[in-house]
Design a protein around this motif. Structure first.
Motif, mmCIF file in Angstrom:
data_model
loop_
_atom_site.group_PDB
_atom_site.id
_atom_site.type_symbol
_atom_site.label_atom_id
_atom_site.label_comp_id
_atom_site.label_asym_id
_atom_site.label_seq_id
_atom_site.Cartn_x
_atom_site.Cartn_y
_atom_site.Cartn_z
ATOM 1 N N GLU A 109 0.901 -1.208 0.070
ATOM 2 C CA GLU A 109 0.040 -0.114 -0.109
ATOM 3 C C GLU A 109 0.982 1.165 -0.007
ATOM 4 O OE1 GLU A 109 -3.588 0.331 -0.027
ATOM 5 O OE2 GLU A 109 -3.679 -1.944 -0.093
ATOM 6 N N SER B 250 2.357 11.843 9.223
ATOM 7 C CA SER B 250 1.924 12.237 10.490
ATOM 8 C C SER B 250 2.981 12.972 11.486
ATOM 9 C CB SER B 250 1.052 11.357 11.332
ATOM 10 O OG SER B 250 1.774 10.440 11.850
ATOM 11 N N THR C 236 -3.356 21.722 6.191
ATOM 12 C CA THR C 236 -3.702 21.523 4.748
ATOM 13 C C THR C 236 -2.938 20.789 3.919
ATOM 14 O OG1 THR C 236 -2.532 23.678 4.161
ATOM 15 C CG2 THR C 236 -4.821 23.758 4.891
ATOM 16 N N CYS C 237 -2.007 20.155 4.439
ATOM 17 C CA CYS C 237 -1.152 19.371 3.595
ATOM 18 C C CYS C 237 -1.703 17.902 3.178
ATOM 19 C CB CYS C 237 0.285 18.892 4.387
ATOM 20 S SG CYS C 237 1.427 17.559 3.513
ATOM 21 N N ALA C 238 -1.602 17.643 2.000
ATOM 22 C CA ALA C 238 -2.488 16.661 1.417
ATOM 23 C C ALA C 238 -1.915 15.449 1.825
ATOM 24 C CB ALA C 238 -2.472 16.763 -0.112
ATOM 25 N N LEU C 239 -0.706 15.006 2.025
ATOM 26 C CA LEU C 239 -0.030 13.897 2.527
ATOM 27 C C LEU C 239 -0.601 13.587 3.918
ATOM 28 C CD1 LEU C 239 3.795 14.371 1.463
ATOM 29 C CD2 LEU C 239 1.980 12.767 0.552
ATOM 30 N N HIS C 240 -0.790 14.984 4.590
ATOM 31 C CA HIS C 240 -1.206 14.632 6.127
ATOM 32 C C HIS C 240 -2.939 14.267 6.069
ATOM 33 C CE1 HIS C 240 -1.979 14.535 10.383
ATOM 34 N NE2 HIS C 240 -2.948 15.447 10.117
ATOM 35 N N LYS C 241 -3.540 14.982 5.334
ATOM 36 C CA LYS C 241 -4.951 14.909 5.135
ATOM 37 C C LYS C 241 -5.390 13.432 4.803
ATOM 38 C CE LYS C 241 -7.491 18.505 4.120
ATOM 39 N NZ LYS C 241 -7.963 19.670 3.481
ATOM 40 N N LYS C 242 -4.703 12.843 3.936
ATOM 41 C CA LYS C 242 -4.911 11.606 3.251
ATOM 42 C C LYS C 242 -4.303 10.485 4.185
ATOM 43 C CE LYS C 242 -5.212 13.026 -1.412
ATOM 44 N NZ LYS C 242 -4.704 12.965 -2.810
ATOM 45 N N GLY C 243 -3.686 10.929 5.409
ATOM 46 C CA GLY C 243 -3.451 9.921 6.463
ATOM 47 C C GLY C 243 -1.808 9.127 6.019
ATOM 48 N N TYR C 244 -1.163 9.981 5.183
ATOM 49 C CA TYR C 244 0.160 9.182 4.716
ATOM 50 C C TYR C 244 1.008 9.600 5.767
ATOM 51 C CZ TYR C 244 -2.058 8.245 0.115
ATOM 52 O OH TYR C 244 -2.935 7.522 -0.687
ATOM 53 N N SER D 205 0.424 3.907 1.657
ATOM 54 C CA SER D 205 0.722 4.352 3.136
ATOM 55 C C SER D 205 1.783 3.554 3.562
ATOM 56 C CB SER D 205 -0.691 3.968 3.920
ATOM 57 O OG SER D 205 -1.049 2.697 3.905
#
Length: 145
Positions: free
Chosen positions: A2, A95, A85-93, A4
């Motif tokens: 995955e 933290s 607002t970071c897309a990497l964080h918002k998508k859970g990739y 992630s």
């Protein structure tokens, strides 16, 4: 595998980099990210303020999810973001709070793009990824170049 799972290695790799290496890495990451949309928002603010830095931060305070505070006119400001607002964080990739260097570098990039005759210091005072309520960034105008 995955995506992630890949990012778990990415986080471990970030942790192994020196502070200077992370700054160099995230300078590229941050400038690329901000060029994909947010830079135009800041350019519009700059234009509407006719390049006046105090008015720029006053107007930025009206943006959704953004709060600005003048510490010293023409010299120092606090910039707050009410969400990551970071897309990497918002998508859970990702933290890790080490990711916040990307935001710091993107703000440096924006400021140097808009005011290429000024030098800035940008300090991360706290972030959502560090467990704070907001991301708080101190911006200081260091000198005229």
């Amino acid at each position: 595998m995955e995506l992630s799972d890949w990012f778990k290695g990415f986080e471990k790799g970030l942790a192994r980099l020196s502070t200077e290496q992370r700054k160099a890495f995230f300078a590229e990451c941050g400038s690329n990210c901000v060029k994909c949309g947010t830079l135009q928002v800041y350019k519009d603010l700059y234009d509407s303020a006719s390049g006046d830095i105090d008015l720029f931060f006053h107007n930025a305070d009206k943006l959704p999810g953004v709060k600005c505070e003048t510490i010293e006119k023409g010299a120092a400001y606090y910039l707050y973001f009410t969400e990551c607002t970071c897309a990497l964080h918002k998508k859970g990739y990702v933290s890790t709070p080490l990711l916040c260097e990307c935001s710091r570098q993107s703000i440096l990039y924006v400021l140097h793009t808009l005011w290429n005759n000024k030098t800035f210091s940008v300090t991360l005072c706290g972030s959502i990824l560090q467990g704070e309520q907001n991301c708080k960034i101190k911006i200081e105008v260091k000198e005229q170049v």
